[in-house]
Motif scaffolding. Sequence first.
Motif, PDB file in Angstrom:
ATOM      1  N   THR A  68       0.841  -1.195   0.000  1.00  0.00           N
ATOM      2  CA  THR A  68       0.000   0.000   0.000  1.00  0.00           C
ATOM      3  C   THR A  68       0.875   1.243   0.000  1.00  0.00           C
ATOM      4  OG1 THR A  68      -1.779  -1.147   1.138  1.00  0.00           O
ATOM      5  CG2 THR A  68      -1.794   1.255   1.284  1.00  0.00           C
ATOM      6  N   ALA A  69       0.475   2.211  -0.796  1.00  0.00           N
ATOM      7  CA  ALA A  69       1.146   3.511  -0.853  1.00  0.00           C
ATOM      8  C   ALA A  69       0.250   4.545  -0.189  1.00  0.00           C
ATOM      9  CB  ALA A  69       1.400   3.910  -2.300  1.00  0.00           C
ATOM     10  N   THR A  70       0.837   5.344   0.699  1.00  0.00           N
ATOM     11  CA  THR A  70       0.160   6.522   1.238  1.00  0.00           C
ATOM     12  C   THR A  70       0.821   7.697   0.544  1.00  0.00           C
ATOM     13  OG1 THR A  70      -0.225   5.421   3.334  1.00  0.00           O
ATOM     14  CG2 THR A  70      -0.439   7.820   3.314  1.00  0.00           C
ATOM     15  N   LEU A  71       0.027   8.393  -0.248  1.00  0.00           N
ATOM     16  CA  LEU A  71       0.522   9.362  -1.215  1.00  0.00           C
ATOM     17  C   LEU A  71      -0.070  10.737  -0.931  1.00  0.00           C
ATOM     18  CD1 LEU A  71       1.815   9.683  -4.153  1.00  0.00           C
ATOM     19  CD2 LEU A  71      -0.426   9.009  -4.995  1.00  0.00           C
ATOM     20  N   HIS A  72       0.800  11.748  -0.794  1.00  0.00           N
ATOM     21  CA  HIS A  72       0.333  13.117  -0.552  1.00  0.00           C
ATOM     22  C   HIS A  72       0.850  14.037  -1.657  1.00  0.00           C
ATOM     23  CE1 HIS A  72      -0.919  16.764   1.428  1.00  0.00           C
ATOM     24  NE2 HIS A  72       0.289  17.254   1.232  1.00  0.00           N
ATOM     25  N   ASN A  73      -0.063  14.803  -2.247  1.00  0.00           N
ATOM     26  CA  ASN A  73       0.292  15.811  -3.251  1.00  0.00           C
ATOM     27  C   ASN A  73       0.518  17.137  -2.515  1.00  0.00           C
ATOM     28  OD1 ASN A  73       0.412  17.754  -5.255  1.00  0.00           O
ATOM     29  ND2 ASN A  73      -1.334  16.985  -6.398  1.00  0.00           N
ATOM     30  N   PRO A  74       1.777  17.585  -2.403  1.00  0.00           N
ATOM     31  CA  PRO A  74       2.059  18.815  -1.673  1.00  0.00           C
ATOM     32  C   PRO A  74       1.846  20.088  -2.497  1.00  0.00           C
ATOM     33  CG  PRO A  74       4.089  17.902  -2.499  1.00  0.00           C
ATOM     34  CD  PRO A  74       2.990  16.932  -2.873  1.00  0.00           C
ATOM     35  N   ASN A  75       1.432  19.935  -3.728  1.00  0.00           N
ATOM     36  CA  ASN A  75       1.323  21.054  -4.663  1.00  0.00           C
ATOM     37  C   ASN A  75      -0.060  21.686  -4.650  1.00  0.00           C
ATOM     38  OD1 ASN A  75       4.035  20.661  -5.894  1.00  0.00           O
ATOM     39  ND2 ASN A  75       3.136  18.675  -6.405  1.00  0.00           N
ATOM     40  N   ASP A  76      -0.151  22.879  -5.228  1.00  0.00           N
ATOM     41  CA  ASP A  76      -1.438  23.567  -5.366  1.00  0.00           C
ATOM     42  C   ASP A  76      -2.076  23.294  -6.727  1.00  0.00           C
ATOM     43  OD1 ASP A  76       0.218  25.009  -7.043  1.00  0.00           O
ATOM     44  OD2 ASP A  76      -0.124  26.948  -6.072  1.00  0.00           O
ATOM     45  N   ARG A  77      -1.522  22.339  -7.439  1.00  0.00           N
ATOM     46  CA  ARG A  77      -2.036  21.967  -8.765  1.00  0.00           C
ATOM     47  C   ARG A  77      -1.531  20.567  -9.100  1.00  0.00           C
ATOM     48  NH1 ARG A  77       2.233  25.259  -8.819  1.00  0.00           N
ATOM     49  NH2 ARG A  77       3.984  24.877 -10.223  1.00  0.00           N
ATOM     50  N   GLY A  78      -2.111  19.974 -10.143  1.00  0.00           N
ATOM     51  CA  GLY A  78      -1.620  18.691 -10.640  1.00  0.00           C
ATOM     52  C   GLY A  78      -2.214  17.472  -9.951  1.00  0.00           C
ATOM     53  N   GLN A  79      -1.743  16.307 -10.398  1.00  0.00           N
ATOM     54  CA  GLN A  79      -2.156  15.027  -9.834  1.00  0.00           C
ATOM     55  C   GLN A  79      -0.913  14.189  -9.575  1.00  0.00           C
ATOM     56  OE1 GLN A  79      -5.001  13.433 -12.718  1.00  0.00           O
ATOM     57  NE2 GLN A  79      -6.578  13.803 -11.185  1.00  0.00           N
ATOM     58  N   CYS A  80      -0.974  13.387  -8.494  1.00  0.00           N
ATOM     59  CA  CYS A  80       0.149  12.524  -8.138  1.00  0.00           C
ATOM     60  C   CYS A  80      -0.296  11.071  -8.126  1.00  0.00           C
ATOM     61  CB  CYS A  80       0.702  12.907  -6.775  1.00  0.00           C
ATOM     62  SG  CYS A  80       1.341  14.592  -6.697  1.00  0.00           S
ATOM     63  N   TRP A  81       0.643  10.173  -8.377  1.00  0.00           N
ATOM     64  CA  TRP A  81       0.379   8.748  -8.454  1.00  0.00           C
ATOM     65  C   TRP A  81       1.531   7.979  -7.819  1.00  0.00           C
ATOM     66  CZ3 TRP A  81       2.327  11.734 -12.303  1.00  0.00           C
ATOM     67  CH2 TRP A  81       3.556  11.344 -12.844  1.00  0.00           C
ATOM     68  N   ALA A  82       1.317   6.666  -7.632  1.00  0.00           N
ATOM     69  CA  ALA A  82       2.375   5.755  -7.193  1.00  0.00           C
ATOM     70  C   ALA A  82       2.510   4.676  -8.257  1.00  0.00           C
ATOM     71  CB  ALA A  82       2.036   5.143  -5.841  1.00  0.00           C
ATOM     72  N   GLU A  83       3.761   4.253  -8.502  1.00  0.00           N
ATOM     73  CA  GLU A  83       4.027   3.250  -9.525  1.00  0.00           C
ATOM     74  C   GLU A  83       5.091   2.292  -9.030  1.00  0.00           C
ATOM     75  OE1 GLU A  83       5.138   5.850 -12.764  1.00  0.00           O
ATOM     76  OE2 GLU A  83       7.251   5.745 -12.226  1.00  0.00           O
ATOM     77  N   ALA A  84       5.168   1.137  -9.693  1.00  0.00           N
ATOM     78  CA  ALA A  84       6.131   0.113  -9.263  1.00  0.00           C
ATOM     79  C   ALA A  84       6.718  -0.618 -10.456  1.00  0.00           C
ATOM     80  CB  ALA A  84       5.444  -0.891  -8.341  1.00  0.00           C
ATOM     81  N   GLY A  85       7.903  -1.168 -10.221  1.00  0.00           N
ATOM     82  CA  GLY A  85       8.540  -2.108 -11.134  1.00  0.00           C
ATOM     83  C   GLY A  85       8.467  -3.481 -10.471  1.00  0.00           C
ATOM     84  N   ILE A  86       7.947  -4.466 -11.186  1.00  0.00           N
ATOM     85  CA  ILE A  86       7.670  -5.776 -10.597  1.00  0.00           C
ATOM     86  C   ILE A  86       8.412  -6.872 -11.346  1.00  0.00           C
ATOM     87  CG2 ILE A  86       5.836  -7.441 -10.052  1.00  0.00           C
ATOM     88  CD1 ILE A  86       3.871  -5.026 -10.220  1.00  0.00           C
ATOM     89  N   GLY A  87       8.966  -7.817 -10.571  1.00  0.00           N
ATOM     90  CA  GLY A  87       9.590  -9.008 -11.149  1.00  0.00           C
ATOM     91  C   GLY A  87      10.948  -8.750 -11.759  1.00  0.00           C
ATOM     92  N   PRO A  88      11.534  -9.825 -12.310  1.00  0.00           N
ATOM     93  CA  PRO A  88      12.888  -9.706 -12.857  1.00  0.00           C
ATOM     94  C   PRO A  88      12.975  -8.761 -14.062  1.00  0.00           C
ATOM     95  CG  PRO A  88      11.970 -11.876 -13.326  1.00  0.00           C
ATOM     96  CD  PRO A  88      11.011 -11.179 -12.421  1.00  0.00           C
ATOM     97  N   ASP A  89      11.876  -8.572 -14.760  1.00  0.00           N
ATOM     98  CA  ASP A  89      11.862  -7.663 -15.918  1.00  0.00           C
ATOM     99  C   ASP A  89      11.443  -6.243 -15.536  1.00  0.00           C
ATOM    100  OD1 ASP A  89      12.648  -9.712 -17.639  1.00  0.00           O
ATOM    101  OD2 ASP A  89      10.569 -10.323 -18.009  1.00  0.00           O
ATOM    102  N   ASN A  90      11.199  -6.032 -14.211  1.00  0.00           N
ATOM    103  CA  ASN A  90      10.811  -4.709 -13.721  1.00  0.00           C
ATOM    104  C   ASN A  90       9.575  -4.182 -14.453  1.00  0.00           C
ATOM    105  OD1 ASN A  90      11.422  -2.854 -11.705  1.00  0.00           O
ATOM    106  ND2 ASN A  90      12.511  -1.512 -13.111  1.00  0.00           N
ATOM    107  N   ASN A  91       8.571  -5.065 -14.615  1.00  0.00           N
ATOM    108  CA  ASN A  91       7.340  -4.687 -15.313  1.00  0.00           C
ATOM    109  C   ASN A  91       6.642  -3.536 -14.593  1.00  0.00           C
ATOM    110  OD1 ASN A  91       7.629  -6.701 -17.292  1.00  0.00           O
ATOM    111  ND2 ASN A  91       6.781  -8.224 -15.887  1.00  0.00           N
TER     112      ASN A  91
END
Length: 129
Positions: free
Chosen positions: A48-71
């Motif tokens: 689980t990611a707890t994600l905070h957007n500190p900006n007054d604009r825009g959108q933020c996300w969380a992403e990952a690389g998975i497995g040996p191929d970093n999918n």
Amino acid sequence: MIRRVHGAALLALAAATFAPFTTAPAVADAPFTAPRVTFAGTAPGTVTATLHNPNDRGQCWAEAGIGPDNNHAFFGEAKPESLAGPGQTVETSLTGLESGSTITARGGCADTSPAGGYELGETVTVVVP
């Protein structure tokens, strides 16, 4: 030689002299930064990611690389409820991971103003419970 300055002339001179001091400076957009994000294994096969957007604009996300191929995968499948808007904090998860494996994870924010661009956070390694 001493000259008298009439009231109207004095007022015009004062206005011209002090006008630069009374004009408000242009306000620049606040600096755009990467999100504040923490990652934690919360259940077998789930991070689980707890994600905070500190900006007054825009959108933020969380992403990952998975497995040996970093999918590449987005937490919460990048659904709208997994994105943090200006000043928001959201929790979003990545499920179906192999217990005992590791993933690389980071957060990012996209600037939706005319200036555009994006900022990415540091990549961290997370052990999947």
